[in-house]
Design a protein around this motif. Structure first.
Motif, PDB file in Angstrom:
ATOM      1  N   LYS A   2      37.807  12.855  36.453  1.00 12.99           N
ATOM      2  CA  LYS A   2      37.002  13.679  36.374  1.00 12.99           C
ATOM      3  C   LYS A   2      36.275  14.292  37.297  1.00 12.99           C
ATOM      4  O   LYS A   2      36.511  14.300  38.385  1.00 12.99           O
ATOM      5  CB  LYS A   2      36.213  12.364  36.248  1.00 12.99           C
ATOM      6  N   LYS A   3      34.738  15.228  37.083  1.00  9.95           N
ATOM      7  CA  LYS A   3      34.227  16.224  37.636  1.00  9.95           C
ATOM      8  C   LYS A   3      33.556  15.218  38.192  1.00  9.95           C
ATOM      9  O   LYS A   3      32.224  14.406  37.229  1.00  9.95           O
ATOM     10  CB  LYS A   3      33.892  17.229  36.652  1.00  9.95           C
ATOM     11  N   ARG A   4      32.774  15.217  38.801  1.00 10.35           N
ATOM     12  CA  ARG A   4      31.277  14.479  39.505  1.00 10.35           C
ATOM     13  C   ARG A   4      30.259  15.532  41.002  1.00 10.35           C
ATOM     14  O   ARG A   4      31.215  16.436  41.015  1.00 10.35           O
ATOM     15  CB  ARG A   4      32.268  13.030  40.736  1.00 10.35           C
ATOM     16  N   ILE A   5      29.613  15.418  40.800  1.00 12.43           N
ATOM     17  CA  ILE A   5      28.301  16.120  41.614  1.00 12.43           C
ATOM     18  C   ILE A   5      27.373  14.514  42.326  1.00 12.43           C
ATOM     19  O   ILE A   5      26.677  13.899  41.747  1.00 12.43           O
ATOM     20  CB  ILE A   5      27.736  17.191  40.537  1.00 12.43           C
ATOM     21  N   VAL A 107      23.652  24.870  37.887  1.00 11.52           N
ATOM     22  CA  VAL A 107      24.703  24.865  37.356  1.00 11.52           C
ATOM     23  C   VAL A 107      24.448  23.981  36.121  1.00 11.52           C
ATOM     24  O   VAL A 107      23.091  22.626  35.793  1.00 11.52           O
ATOM     25  CB  VAL A 107      25.325  24.134  38.410  1.00 11.52           C
ATOM     26  N   ASN A 108      25.659  23.409  35.293  1.00 10.79           N
ATOM     27  CA  ASN A 108      25.575  23.273  34.190  1.00 10.79           C
ATOM     28  C   ASN A 108      25.883  22.034  33.996  1.00 10.79           C
ATOM     29  O   ASN A 108      26.594  21.537  34.492  1.00 10.79           O
ATOM     30  CB  ASN A 108      26.172  24.109  32.794  1.00 10.79           C
ATOM     31  N   LEU A 109      24.863  21.102  34.482  1.00 12.34           N
ATOM     32  CA  LEU A 109      24.984  19.571  34.737  1.00 12.34           C
ATOM     33  C   LEU A 109      25.909  18.644  33.343  1.00 12.34           C
ATOM     34  O   LEU A 109      26.635  17.253  33.789  1.00 12.34           O
ATOM     35  CB  LEU A 109      23.323  18.612  35.411  1.00 12.34           C
ATOM     36  N   ARG A 110      25.963  19.429  32.744  1.00 10.08           N
ATOM     37  CA  ARG A 110      26.506  18.627  31.501  1.00 10.08           C
ATOM     38  C   ARG A 110      28.011  18.779  31.812  1.00 10.08           C
ATOM     39  O   ARG A 110      28.456  17.996  31.124  1.00 10.08           O
ATOM     40  CB  ARG A 110      25.345  19.214  29.553  1.00 10.08           C
ATOM     41  N   ASP A 114      30.021  12.300  36.138  1.00  8.22           N
ATOM     42  CA  ASP A 114      29.264  11.476  36.705  1.00  8.22           C
ATOM     43  C   ASP A 114      28.442  12.227  37.484  1.00  8.22           C
ATOM     44  O   ASP A 114      28.620  13.128  38.825  1.00  8.22           O
ATOM     45  CB  ASP A 114      30.492  10.650  37.915  1.00  8.22           C
ATOM     46  N   ILE A 115      27.077  12.101  37.708  1.00  7.38           N
ATOM     47  CA  ILE A 115      26.431  12.809  38.339  1.00  7.38           C
ATOM     48  C   ILE A 115      25.656  11.516  38.782  1.00  7.38           C
ATOM     49  O   ILE A 115      25.541  10.436  38.350  1.00  7.38           O
ATOM     50  CB  ILE A 115      25.152  13.120  37.508  1.00  7.38           C
ATOM     51  N   TYR A 116      25.502  11.799  40.468  1.00  3.23           N
ATOM     52  CA  TYR A 116      24.642  11.144  41.598  1.00  3.23           C
ATOM     53  C   TYR A 116      23.827  11.463  42.346  1.00  3.23           C
ATOM     54  O   TYR A 116      23.661  12.249  42.662  1.00  3.23           O
ATOM     55  CB  TYR A 116      25.627  10.851  42.357  1.00  3.23           C
ATOM     56  N   ASN A 131      15.750  16.123  29.675  1.00  2.59           N
ATOM     57  CA  ASN A 131      17.737  17.109  28.737  1.00  2.59           C
ATOM     58  C   ASN A 131      18.183  15.725  28.647  1.00  2.59           C
ATOM     59  O   ASN A 131      19.299  15.723  28.020  1.00  2.59           O
ATOM     60  CB  ASN A 131      18.604  17.878  29.930  1.00  2.59           C
ATOM     61  N   ARG A 132      18.078  14.213  28.706  1.00  5.66           N
ATOM     62  CA  ARG A 132      18.940  13.949  27.597  1.00  5.66           C
ATOM     63  C   ARG A 132      20.845  13.625  28.505  1.00  5.66           C
ATOM     64  O   ARG A 132      21.314  13.509  28.149  1.00  5.66           O
ATOM     65  CB  ARG A 132      18.812  13.851  26.801  1.00  5.66           C
ATOM     66  N   ILE A 133      20.534  13.501  30.185  1.00  8.74           N
ATOM     67  CA  ILE A 133      21.395  13.507  30.461  1.00  8.74           C
ATOM     68  C   ILE A 133      21.822  12.848  31.128  1.00  8.74           C
ATOM     69  O   ILE A 133      20.950  12.742  32.092  1.00  8.74           O
ATOM     70  CB  ILE A 133      21.802  15.427  31.995  1.00  8.74           C
TER      71      ILE A 133
END
Length: 355
Positions: A2-5, A107-110, A114-116, A131-133
């Protein structure tokens, strides 16, 4: 994988991001992106230090913009006694603000699973929801909602209606768990929060800190302390004192009043002690100029780093900073709202009491 930011606005946010990463299975660690918002904190050379410890896969700076930097938004923030007109202006403001912020998101958060987000009250919260993210929110500071529930304070009057427009319809945006695309919000201790939200999830910070290995503590020290030799020397400067105290500052009031506050604290509690002062990272008062006879610690060093060093203070004093996480002091004193009543109107710092 999983990609996390992690989207961080303060040094404390970065520290908690490390704690969360260290708690993951070993094979999942070290693959996350760290994004540092430059909007409210000058991170100075933290990006370089984070890159040198090679723990996060990428470290990115985010030139996040306040709404005041977009003059075209001002017309939608003019106060109105007409609730419907004010609500309509806010709907337009929310949409336009998110659109204007888009070009600054690096960055393209899509692309992330997992975005914290710490402090989703900042522009990134508007951007993600419009943007419904989906994202995970995290408490801005340790137990901060117990003293200042900014979502309710910023939306006093018809809060239930406003929360519905945010949480269900996504027409406006309210932070701290009330955004439609906020999956959940991590807090340290739900029991301390007067108005809990259904999205709050309790993740105690102390438990994350207590499981750290010596190797992980060293990674934190290398990331956050830019000059360990200098800091260690500062600690040794007072090693022969039986009464070392640490005063943690806050960016309180105007600069003259702030200077008076910490002068009064030293005069009242610092007699006969070796006084150390650790300015808050956003505190711009020149402590070297006004308090040069005391030991001034680098403001960018999170206070939690002293938990991982061989140092002990007799007492630590803070005004409004929550100091529950400190383990390097024999006694911790948070002077609190009663103390601040002497210096400014209580309405300014007693936010939860004014809901």
């Amino acid at each position: 994988m999983k990609k996390r930011i992690y989207i961080c606005h303060t040094y404390y946010h970065v520290y908690v991001s490390f704690l969360k990463e260290f708690a993951l299975p070993k094979e999942e660690q070290g693959h996350a992106t760290m994004m540092l918002s430059k909007m409210s904190t000058d991170f100075e050379d933290l990006k370089d230090r984070l890159e040198r410890v090679h723990y996060f896969e990428k470290v990115i700076e985010f030139d996040e913009r306040r709404d005041t930097e977009f003059p075209e938004l001002a017309q939608y923030k003019v106060p109105s006694d007409n609730f419907l007109r004010a609500l309509w202006n806010r709907i337009i403001f929310t949409r336009k603000y998110a659109a204007l912020e888009a070009e600054y998101v690096p960055v393209n958060l899509r692309e992330y699973d997992d975005i914290y987000v710490f402090c989703d009250s900042d522009p990134i919260g508007y951007y993600l929801n419009q943007n419904r993210i989906p994202y995970h929110a995290l408490e801005d500071g340790l137990n901060c909602l117990s003293h200042y529930d900014s979502a309710r304070y910023d939306n006093k009057g018809h809060f239930g209606i406003k929360a519905f427009f945010s949480q269900k319809l996504n027409l406006i945006f309210i932070q701290n768990g009330y955004g439609k695309y906020c999956i959940d919000m991590e807090v340290n201790d739900i029991s301390l929060i007067p108005y809990p939200c259904e999205k709050y999830v309790e993740v105690p910070r102390q438990a994350l800190a207590e499981r750290l290995t010596r190797e992980e503590k060293d990674i934190l020290l290398h990331a956050f302390v830019r000059d360990m030799d200098s800091l260690s020397e500062m600690m040794r400067n007072g090693e022969h004192s039986d009464n070392k105290i640490l005063i943690l500052t806050d960016p309180l009031c105007d600069l003259d009043t702030r200077r008076q506050i910490f002068s009064d604290i030293i005069n009242q509690y610092g007699k006969g002690a070796q006084v150390y002062i650790k300015p808050h990272p956003r505190d711009v008062l020149d402590y070297h100029k006004y308090f040069g006879e005391y030991i001034i610690i680098d403001p960018t060093v999170p206070m939690e780093m002293f938990n991982f060093m061989d140092v002990t203070f007799e007492k630590v004093y803070a005004v409004l900073t929550v100091i529950d996480a400190i383990t390097f002091a024999k006694e911790k004193i948070r002077l609190g709202e009663d103390f601040m009543d002497r210096y400014e109107t209580p309405a300014v710092h007693r936010q939860n009491e004014n809901l």
